[in-house]
Design a protein around this motif. Structure first.
Motif, short mmCIF file in Angstrom:
data_model
loop_
_atom_site.label_atom_id
_atom_site.label_comp_id
_atom_site.label_asym_id
_atom_site.label_seq_id
_atom_site.Cartn_x
_atom_site.Cartn_y
_atom_site.Cartn_z
N ASP A 168 0.98 -1.28 0.06
CA ASP A 168 0.06 0.16 0.14
C ASP A 168 0.99 1.34 0.02
O ASP A 168 0.76 2.30 -0.77
CB ASP A 168 -0.94 -0.28 1.20
N ALA A 169 1.90 1.05 0.63
CA ALA A 169 2.83 2.41 0.78
C ALA A 169 3.53 2.57 -0.53
O ALA A 169 3.69 3.59 -0.89
CB ALA A 169 3.76 2.20 2.13
N ARG A 170 4.03 1.46 -1.17
CA ARG A 170 4.60 1.71 -2.23
C ARG A 170 3.65 2.11 -3.42
O ARG A 170 4.34 2.76 -4.39
CB ARG A 170 5.02 0.23 -2.67
N ASP A 171 2.20 1.67 -3.42
CA ASP A 171 1.30 2.34 -4.35
C ASP A 171 1.25 3.75 -4.25
O ASP A 171 1.26 4.61 -5.23
CB ASP A 171 0.08 1.52 -4.11
N ARG A 172 1.47 4.36 -2.91
CA ARG A 172 1.31 5.71 -2.73
C ARG A 172 2.36 6.51 -3.46
O ARG A 172 2.42 7.42 -4.19
CB ARG A 172 1.07 5.99 -1.24
N ASP A 173 3.61 5.70 -3.03
CA ASP A 173 4.92 6.35 -3.59
C ASP A 173 5.01 6.14 -5.00
O ASP A 173 5.53 7.18 -5.58
CB ASP A 173 6.11 5.40 -2.87
N ALA A 175 2.54 6.54 -7.23
CA ALA A 175 1.95 7.40 -7.86
C ALA A 175 2.70 8.95 -7.84
O ALA A 175 2.59 9.50 -8.91
CB ALA A 175 0.56 7.92 -7.06
N ALA A 176 3.31 9.14 -6.65
CA ALA A 176 4.03 10.30 -6.58
C ALA A 176 5.28 10.20 -7.55
O ALA A 176 5.83 11.17 -8.34
CB ALA A 176 4.85 10.55 -5.08
N TRP A 177 5.90 8.96 -7.84
CA TRP A 177 7.07 8.87 -8.57
C TRP A 177 6.47 9.07 -10.01
O TRP A 177 7.31 9.69 -10.96
CB TRP A 177 7.53 7.51 -8.59
N LEU A 178 5.25 8.57 -10.32
CA LEU A 178 4.59 8.93 -11.81
C LEU A 178 4.37 10.36 -12.05
O LEU A 178 4.67 10.78 -13.35
CB LEU A 178 3.31 8.10 -11.84
N GLN A 179 4.28 10.99 -11.19
CA GLN A 179 4.08 12.50 -11.40
C GLN A 179 5.38 13.12 -11.59
O GLN A 179 5.61 13.93 -12.54
CB GLN A 179 3.39 13.05 -10.30
N GLN A 180 6.59 12.68 -10.91
CA GLN A 180 7.91 13.04 -11.23
C GLN A 180 8.33 12.71 -12.55
O GLN A 180 9.09 13.45 -13.19
CB GLN A 180 8.65 12.60 -9.99
N ILE A 181 7.88 11.47 -12.95
CA ILE A 181 8.48 10.86 -14.19
C ILE A 181 7.88 11.75 -15.36
O ILE A 181 8.58 11.82 -16.44
CB ILE A 181 8.07 9.50 -14.36
N ASP A 182 6.48 12.12 -15.30
CA ASP A 182 6.13 12.78 -16.24
C ASP A 182 6.58 14.49 -16.32
O ASP A 182 6.96 14.78 -17.55
CB ASP A 182 4.62 13.20 -15.86
N ALA A 183 6.94 14.96 -15.22
CA ALA A 183 7.75 16.14 -15.30
C ALA A 183 9.03 16.03 -15.86
O ALA A 183 9.26 16.75 -16.82
CB ALA A 183 7.79 16.53 -13.73
N ALA A 184 9.82 14.84 -15.73
CA ALA A 184 10.88 14.65 -16.11
C ALA A 184 11.02 14.28 -17.72
O ALA A 184 11.73 14.62 -18.61
CB ALA A 184 11.60 13.33 -15.44
N ARG A 185 10.00 13.59 -18.02
CA ARG A 185 9.52 13.30 -19.64
C ARG A 185 9.37 14.85 -20.31
O ARG A 185 9.89 15.02 -21.46
CB ARG A 185 8.40 12.71 -19.87
N GLN A 186 8.84 15.57 -19.76
CA GLN A 186 8.36 16.88 -20.31
C GLN A 186 9.94 17.90 -20.38
O GLN A 186 10.19 18.31 -21.53
CB GLN A 186 7.40 17.88 -19.53
N ALA A 187 10.68 17.66 -19.56
CA ALA A 187 12.10 18.14 -19.64
C ALA A 187 12.69 17.74 -20.46
O ALA A 187 13.69 18.21 -21.07
CB ALA A 187 12.60 18.12 -18.15
#
Length: 354
Positions: A168-173, A175-187
């Protein structure tokens, strides 16, 4: 006397009465028992008894000789048959002995095999005992492992609960990682666009550099061509200058010769004034010398004109070379100045001057 010998003699007598020759095989077949040597010994005794009976004096005299002849023939035939049968029996005895040796060897092999089998059986029994002991140990170990498995099962249940919480904790983490990955993809996309732009500019710069290198190569070829032309013309000018120097020296020689001729002419004039008898001859000589002087003066003037023409051509050539070198330096630029060897490019300072 043994029973076998008695039975053998009786059987031999019956065979003889039936008209058959008593042999060991026939006697043994008749009585159904007895060893071969015993039967042969009984037959020897049988024939001996028959001979003794035939030698008894109870026979009438007329029958003694025919009976003895018949007996001799019977004994000879029996002896011949006996030798043949004896050889056959000896051959059979040899075969039986060979067979006995073979059977003895086979018996020894069977005995050895039996010994090995008994040894293997003993080894198998020992191994069986060891395996039984090992089986008992494995059973005890199995019970121990079963207890350990139960303990591990309980721990696995506890670990499953912990793993669920961690998941459960990993799923929450995640989701946060996916947001960071999207930002990194844009960059990354922005960086890739910038990289493409820089790559395009780099290609354009490389193409410009390639064109500049082509122009430099063409200018270098032109410079080499002009250098070769300058060298050839310099060589021709040096030759012409040498000819001009020779012509100038020749003109100076002609001037000195002309001066000497003038002096001679003046002397001749003086002699003409002093002597009338040679005036005509001296006048002719003076005229010839005068003509020679005029010719030398004209030749000197021609040489001086040629020298002036050569100097004018040299000045024009120097001007054209300076213009060509100036154009070459403007085309090549500072890059050629750093790469070219100054000693390899001829300049006007290297051209000999008069």
């Amino acid at each position: 006397m043994s029973k076998t010998r008695t039975l053998a003699k009786e059987a031999a007598f019956k065979l003889l009465q039936s008209g058959q020759r008593p042999t060991a095989e026939r006697v043994r077949a008749a009585i159904g028992q007895g060893a071969q040597q015993t039967i042969l010994g009984a037959l020897d005794e049988f024939w001996q008894e028959i001979g003794e009976r035939l030698r008894e004096p109870r026979l009438p005299d007329p029958l003694v000789e025919p009976v003895m002849t018949l007996w001799s023939q019977a004994v000879g035939t029996a002896a011949s048959q006996w030798q043949t049968e004896r050889k056959e029996l000896e051959a059979r005895i040899g075969a039986l002995e060979s067979r006995e040796q073979t059977l003895t060897l086979e018996l020894n092999e069977v005995t050895e095999a039996r010994g090995r089998a008994e040894t293997a059986a003993a080894t198998a029994e020992t191994l069986n005992a060891e395996l039984q002991q090992e089986l008992n140990e494995q059973r005890a170990e199995r019970q121990t492992l079963q207890g350990e498995a139960d303990r591990l099962s309980r721990e696995a249940t506890q670990t499953g609960e912990l793993l669920k919480n961690e998941r459960d904790a990993r799923d929450r983490d995640q989701a946060a990682w996916l947001q960071q990955i999207d930002a990194a993809r844009q960059a990354t996309k922005t960086a890739l666009a910038e990289r493409d732009r820089l790559a395009k500019e780099l290609n354009e710069a490389r193409e410009a550099r390639t064109r500049q290198e082509v122009l430099l190569a063409q200018a270098d070829d032109r410079r080499k061509e002009l250098t070769a032309t300058l060298a050839s013309r310099t060589q021709a000018f040096s030759a012409a200058q040498a000819r001009a120097a020779a012509a100038e020296r020749q003109a100076e020689d002609l001037d000195s010769q002309l001066e000497r001729t003038s002096a001679i002419a003046e002397a001749l004039k003086a002699q003409l004034r002093s002597g009338d008898e040679t005036s005509k001859e001296m006048t002719e000589r003076f005229d010839s010398l005068k003509l020679e002087r005029e010719r030398l003066v004209a030749e000197n003037r021609t040489l001086r004109d040629e020298l002036s023409v050569l100097r004018a051509r040299r000045e024009e050539f120097e001007i054209s070379v300076q213009r060509a070198l100036g154009q070459l330096e403007r085309r090549v630029g500072p890059h050629a100045e750093t790469e070219d060897d100054p000693a390899a490019s001829p300049t006007l300072d290297r051209i000999p001057k008069t």
